[in-house]
Design an enzyme around this catalytic site. Structure first.
Site, PDB file in Angstrom:
ATOM      1  CG  ASP A 333      -2.080  -1.055   0.964  1.00  0.00           C
ATOM      2  OD1 ASP A 333      -2.491  -1.234  -0.190  1.00  0.00           O
ATOM      3  OD2 ASP A 333      -2.498  -1.699   1.930  1.00  0.00           O
ATOM      4  N   GLY A 335       4.359   1.298  -1.379  1.00  0.00           N
ATOM      5  CA  GLY A 335       5.166   1.281  -2.602  1.00  0.00           C
ATOM      6  C   GLY A 335       4.343   1.223  -3.872  1.00  0.00           C
ATOM      7  CE1 TYR A 337      -3.717   0.254  -5.423  1.00  0.00           C
ATOM      8  CE2 TYR A 337      -2.155  -1.128  -4.258  1.00  0.00           C
ATOM      9  CZ  TYR A 337      -3.230  -1.007  -5.104  1.00  0.00           C
ATOM     10  OH  TYR A 337      -3.810  -2.107  -5.655  1.00  0.00           O
ATOM     11  N   GLY A 340       0.279   8.541   1.090  1.00  0.00           N
ATOM     12  CA  GLY A 340      -0.112   9.947   0.963  1.00  0.00           C
ATOM     13  C   GLY A 340      -1.133  10.149  -0.145  1.00  0.00           C
ATOM     14  CG  ASN A 417     -10.928  -3.397   1.563  1.00  0.00           C
ATOM     15  OD1 ASN A 417     -10.051  -3.182   0.726  1.00  0.00           O
ATOM     16  ND2 ASN A 417     -10.783  -4.303   2.497  1.00  0.00           N
ATOM     17  CE1 TYR A 418      -9.156  -3.698   7.659  1.00  0.00           C
ATOM     18  CE2 TYR A 418      -8.576  -4.881   5.674  1.00  0.00           C
ATOM     19  CZ  TYR A 418      -8.946  -4.879   6.995  1.00  0.00           C
ATOM     20  OH  TYR A 418      -9.093  -6.063   7.657  1.00  0.00           O
ATOM     21  CE1 TYR A 420      -4.386  -1.048   7.532  1.00  0.00           C
ATOM     22  CE2 TYR A 420      -4.568  -0.230   5.285  1.00  0.00           C
ATOM     23  CZ  TYR A 420      -4.532  -1.285   6.182  1.00  0.00           C
ATOM     24  OH  TYR A 420      -4.649  -2.566   5.727  1.00  0.00           O
ATOM     25  CG  HIS A 468      -6.400 -10.056   6.425  1.00  0.00           C
ATOM     26  ND1 HIS A 468      -7.729 -10.370   6.632  1.00  0.00           N
ATOM     27  CD2 HIS A 468      -6.224  -8.828   6.965  1.00  0.00           C
ATOM     28  CE1 HIS A 468      -8.330  -9.374   7.252  1.00  0.00           C
ATOM     29  NE2 HIS A 468      -7.438  -8.425   7.477  1.00  0.00           N
ATOM     30  CG  ASP A 616      24.237   7.927   9.558  1.00  0.00           C
ATOM     31  OD1 ASP A 616      23.171   7.750  10.172  1.00  0.00           O
ATOM     32  OD2 ASP A 616      24.426   8.862   8.757  1.00  0.00           O
ATOM     33  CB  ILE A 617      22.328   2.305  12.050  1.00  0.00           C
ATOM     34  CG1 ILE A 617      22.011   2.977  13.389  1.00  0.00           C
ATOM     35  CG2 ILE A 617      23.638   1.577  12.069  1.00  0.00           C
ATOM     36  CD1 ILE A 617      21.875   2.010  14.553  1.00  0.00           C
TER      37      ILE A 617
HETATM   38  N1  ABN Z   1      -4.902  -2.794  -0.637  1.00  0.00           N
HETATM   39  C1  ABN Z   1      -4.863  -2.761  -2.009  1.00  0.00           C
HETATM   40  C2  ABN Z   1      -5.574  -1.601  -2.647  1.00  0.00           C
HETATM   41  C3  ABN Z   1      -5.226  -0.330  -2.289  1.00  0.00           C
HETATM   42  C4  ABN Z   1      -5.876   0.735  -2.893  1.00  0.00           C
HETATM   43  C5  ABN Z   1      -6.844   0.502  -3.841  1.00  0.00           C
HETATM   44  C6  ABN Z   1      -7.178  -0.796  -4.193  1.00  0.00           C
HETATM   45  C7  ABN Z   1      -6.536  -1.848  -3.573  1.00  0.00           C
HETATM   46 CU    CU Z   2      -7.684  -6.844   8.650  1.00  0.00          CU
END
Ligand code: ABN
Ligand code: CU
Length: 692
Positions: A333, A335, A337, A340, A417-418, A420, A468, A616-617
């Protein structure tokens, strides 16, 4: 999405001719007053960069990536420098075939148009009673499927039906997955997941492997499955029947206002934020979303650096179902998409409560133009319960209770759908916490009537939510009292000496087992809950005055430790290497080196034997949660909290919170209840002092 009109080289290289709208800074003075080198790109800078890239593309015939009329499906890295207000391209590198830029919002939205007009999809949807205009698609990055040629920009569509305006489409999952080529706008394949017999549990396919693209009827060897039709709504206006959750809304709660009558206790200068003894820089970009940099703490007049930069490096949600094409559900999500890019424009009084300061954000969209968010980042203070307290229990003994306040810097992203929600919390005792809250709607797939679902929960009839994991990678660039730091791993272990022995007569002894991660090859670490494993970022050059131990910040992962459950050689493990270990410690020069050739991951960066000690880590901390969905997570999941905590350890001389004074909240009241009718009324004011 409108194609980018790229003129022939004879056309003047003006913004208008190149289809770029150049945003103007509001006033030069305002821009200069707040400018900071760590600021995210502004909308004006994004348009200026876009213009420079297009001008370069027109002038250099070999650089065709920006011209869709000659699209060659290659991706390029361009490096630009800003000299006296002019952006110049200093390097353009063609990336290996198969390297794809992020999926854009336009491509996601466009996927819905593509499937709605594809004759095969229309026919397959009609077979299960869904009209083209009812079809909805969530476009997912495909991650891994070597049946498709590398140059194809493939996207898999998870299909749902929406039968009424604004209705919860996820209640109506369809039984097939079209695969698109985003560059040509064509559906190139259809995947039909196998299903399990209600009686034997046997799979309708020969096995869980992907059928060849040439398999007749797309490898479909089962009955089609009608999408569930029952409505599971969450929007208040859609709650009345026939929605199955139709219920009167419960009694509204009485108002609870967060009031700061004298204003907030933080100061903001541009993107620099100061609160109590903390100071930091806050920025936003399309990839990571919220970024916190140059975090310092004023320790009795000494400004002590702690973190150079903190951000979300990646996150992946691998699903458990092994039947093709479900194993392809492990989008990145960040890398693939951009956290931001998916950030919400936050709303006052809903997302953020109290007295709020917002910071804007901007990112580059599909057409190379800036998309602006007015309220990308929310900054506010919250009461955080008790900070410290003690009562001298002897008669006449005194008591003191000090309340805790936290500074919260946050953003929220909608990832299809989610949702965060990311909250960076700063406390008065020197603690830094990243609290991630997960909510939104479960990713679901249909189940046939009576079908066995060994990899998912039936959250509603025929609505199956696969097990998941949500696995995040927090990138920490530490600066604990300076740039040269080490990481110490400590476990709590029982004494070796047996009970009854001279050293451990009662058998109760336990000690810390401590080791410094000395070399890059020791940088990949497992979590150990039984030993309560901790990692402490230390500065070996500075010691605590009493303990003699190096000043440091400890990472508490308990409750948030999550590692990939998939096999080490699984598709997902090969791509999401970061998720296979709890912590990666790498050298900064290794972690920040620009690479254009795979394999490229923390797994590679921990392979050599360069020293990690007093260097430097960078740390990549894997955290998250395993999610076996519950019916109570449906139709919208109540928030789940995941907390990663960084605590000072030998950093301060003593409790840094000892100077926080006990202050009575004069607005607090006691409430009493009438025993007959249960109604409450306020009766008394608070005590005069919290120290008495
Ligand atoms: N989690 C995958 C995803 C992100 C954004 C839009 C569609 C699917
Ligand atoms: Cu979940």
């Amino acid at each position: 999405m409108a194609p980018i009109a790229v003129p022939t080289p004879q056309v003047p290289l003006t913004p208008a001719a190149l289809n770029v709208t150049v945003d103007k800074p509001s006033t030069k003075a305002a821009a200069a007053a707040t400018y900071h080198p760590l600021d995210g790109l502004t909308a004006e800078e994004i348009s200026a960069v876009s213009l420079a890239v297009r001008q370069h593309g027109v002038k250099h015939a070999d650089f065709k990536a920006i011209n869709p009329s000659v699209s060659n499906s290659f991706a390029y890295n361009a490096v630009l420098t800003l000299t006296e207000g002019i952006w110049n391209i200093t390097a353009v590198t063609k990336l290996p075939e198969g390297t794809q830029p992020q999926i854009t919002m336009d491509e996601l939205l466009e996927s819905e148009d593509m499937i709605r007009s594809d004759p095969t999809v229309i026919r397959l949807a009609a077979e299960v009673g869904v009209k083209p205009e009812e079809l909805c698609a969530d476009g997912w990055a495909i991650g891994y499927d070597d049946r498709f040629p590398q140059h194809q920009r493939v996207q898999q569509c998870l299909l749902y039906a929406r039968f009424f305006p604004d209705s919860n489409l996820y209640a109506h999952p369809l039984d097939f997955f079209p695969v698109l080529d985003c560059n040509t706008g064509k559906v190139v394949h259809i995947d039909f997941p196998a299903h399990r017999s209600p009686t034997s549990g046997k799979l309708s396919s020969a096995n869980t492997a992907p059928p060849p693209l040439s398999a007749p009827n797309f490898g479909l060897n089962r009955e089609r499955i009608l999408p569930p039709r029952e409505r599971h709504e969450y929007l208040p206006e859609l709650m009345p029947p026939p929605n199955v959750h139709a219920k009167e809304a419960r009694d509204e709660l009485r108002p609870l206002h967060v009031s700061q009558p004298q204003g907030v206790s933080f100061k903001v200068k541009g993107s620099e934020l100061e609160w109590q003894k903390w100071k930091m820089h806050v920025s936003f970009n399309g990839r990571e979303g919220l970024v916190i940099s140059t975090v310092t703490y004023n320790d009795d007049g000494e400004v002590r650096p702690i973190m150079y930069r903190m951000s979300l490096a990646e996150m992946v949600v691998p699903y458990a179902a092994p039947e093709h094409p479900h194993p392809r559900k492990f989008a990145f999500d960040v890398g693939e998409y951009g956290m931001g890019v998916m950030a919400n424009d936050l709303s006052l009084g809903c997302d953020c409560l109290g007295t709020i300061h917002y910071l804007p954000g901007a990112y580059v969209n599909h057409n190379g133009q800036p998309t602006k968010l007015k309220r990308a980042v929310c900054i506010h203070e919250e009461d955080a319960g008790i900070l410290w307290k003690h009562t001298d229990f002897r008669e006449g003994g005194k008591s003191v209770a000090v309340r805790s306040r936290k500074l919260v810097v946050s953003m929220i992203a909608t990832v299809a759908n989610y949702e965060y929600c990311f909250y960076y919390n700063f406390f008065q005792d020197g603690t830094i916490e990243l609290e991630t809250r997960l909510t939104g709607i479960l990713n679901v797939y249909t189940a046939a009537q009576g079908e066995k679902t060994p990899y998912g929960t039936l959250v509603a009839p025929q609505v199956q939510a696969h097990y998941h994991q949500h696995i995040f990678s927090l990138r920490l660039d530490p600066m604990v009292d300076g740039l040269h730091n080490s990481v110490i791993e400590s476990d709590l272990v029982p004494l070796d000496s047996p009970t009854g022995s001279e050293d451990n007569f009662a058998g109760n002894g336990f000690v810390q087992d401590i080791k410094t991660l000395g070399h890059a090859s020791e940088g990949a670490r497992e979590y150990d809950a039984v030993r309560d494993r901790k990692w402490t970022i230390v500065n070996p050059a500075r010691k605590h005055y009493a303990s003699g131990l190096p000043v440091g910040y400890s990472i508490a992962l308990r409750g948030a430790a999550t590692q990939l459950l998939a096999k080490p050689d699984s598709w997902v493990a090969r791509r999401a290497v970061f998720a296979t270990k709890a912590l990666w410690v790498v050298r900064e020069d290794e972690g920040n080196r620009m690479r254009t050739t795979p394999p490229d991951s923390v797994g590679e960066w921990t392979k050599d034997d360069k020293t990690l000690d007093n260097e430097d880590i960078l740390l990549f901390l894997t955290f998250g949660t395993n999610h076996v969905p519950r019916p109570e997570d449906w139709p919208v999941m109540p928030v789940e909290h995941v907390r990663v905590v960084l605590k000072p350890n030998n950093f301060f001389k003593w409790s840094p919170a000892i100077d926080v004074r006990a202050v009575v909240d004069k607005a607090s009241k006691v409430v009493e209840f009438n025993s007959e009718n249960g109604n409450g009324h306020s009766v008394s004011e608070p005590v005069a002092s919290c120290c008495n």
